[in-house]
Scaffold this motif. Sequence first.
Motif, mmCIF file in Angstrom:
data_model
loop_
_atom_site.group_PDB
_atom_site.id
_atom_site.type_symbol
_atom_site.label_atom_id
_atom_site.label_comp_id
_atom_site.label_asym_id
_atom_site.label_seq_id
_atom_site.Cartn_x
_atom_site.Cartn_y
_atom_site.Cartn_z
ATOM 1 N N THR A 45 0.864 -1.178 0.000
ATOM 2 C CA THR A 45 0.000 0.000 0.000
ATOM 3 C C THR A 45 0.906 1.234 0.000
ATOM 4 O O THR A 45 2.126 1.114 -0.104
ATOM 5 C CB THR A 45 -0.894 0.032 1.260
ATOM 6 N N THR A 50 3.189 -2.242 4.678
ATOM 7 C CA THR A 50 1.770 -2.557 4.844
ATOM 8 C C THR A 50 1.263 -3.098 3.519
ATOM 9 O O THR A 50 1.548 -2.539 2.461
ATOM 10 C CB THR A 50 0.970 -1.306 5.254
ATOM 11 N N GLY A 52 -1.986 -4.649 1.149
ATOM 12 C CA GLY A 52 -3.435 -4.568 0.984
ATOM 13 C C GLY A 52 -4.021 -5.629 0.093
ATOM 14 O O GLY A 52 -5.211 -5.611 -0.194
ATOM 15 N N THR A 97 -5.960 -4.631 5.615
ATOM 16 C CA THR A 97 -4.524 -4.746 5.368
ATOM 17 C C THR A 97 -3.854 -5.517 6.500
ATOM 18 O O THR A 97 -4.478 -5.802 7.515
ATOM 19 C CB THR A 97 -3.850 -3.361 5.276
#
Length: 162
Positions: A45, A50, A52, A97
């Motif tokens: 992301t 992170t 997603g 996420t």
Amino acid sequence: MPLYAREFFTELGIPFANSTVVGNTYYATPIPGDPRRLRIEFSPTIRAFTYGGLRVQVIHPHTGEVDSTVLTFSDHETFLLRDRIESERPGYSQHGTFDKYHRAGEMPWQGAEFDGLRRAIEQYSQVWFPGAWATATPSRSPGRTVHQAPTPPASPSAGRTR
């Protein structure tokens, strides 16, 4: 902290026998002898570390990327239950996420439900590798989130009694 990619892809249950995980990426040859490969990696992301969704690609050793798509965790309800429990709503930073930060002994994708993603990958692979999913042997084994009850002894023990 590690993403535990091998455990993630095992839990996801993609049934191709001729597959491996290298780093955080899953590679498979769904049809033996076919030069095309299926490649699946975590889709980042805008936030560092992170993820997603999954980026799913068909790659060819001579021509490179043939096709690519991103399957988001939100669209496939991977973290729907987790997000409801934690009151995460769309638009919040952690909704749909996971990231590399997690408690010791937990998977970073704790609480994931893989049915929607597995169906989407099956549909995608049917387009590029017709019949390969149906002929593949299931590779899904109980993951770390599955708890198995111990089997009771077959006969009473001859030990001490009260």
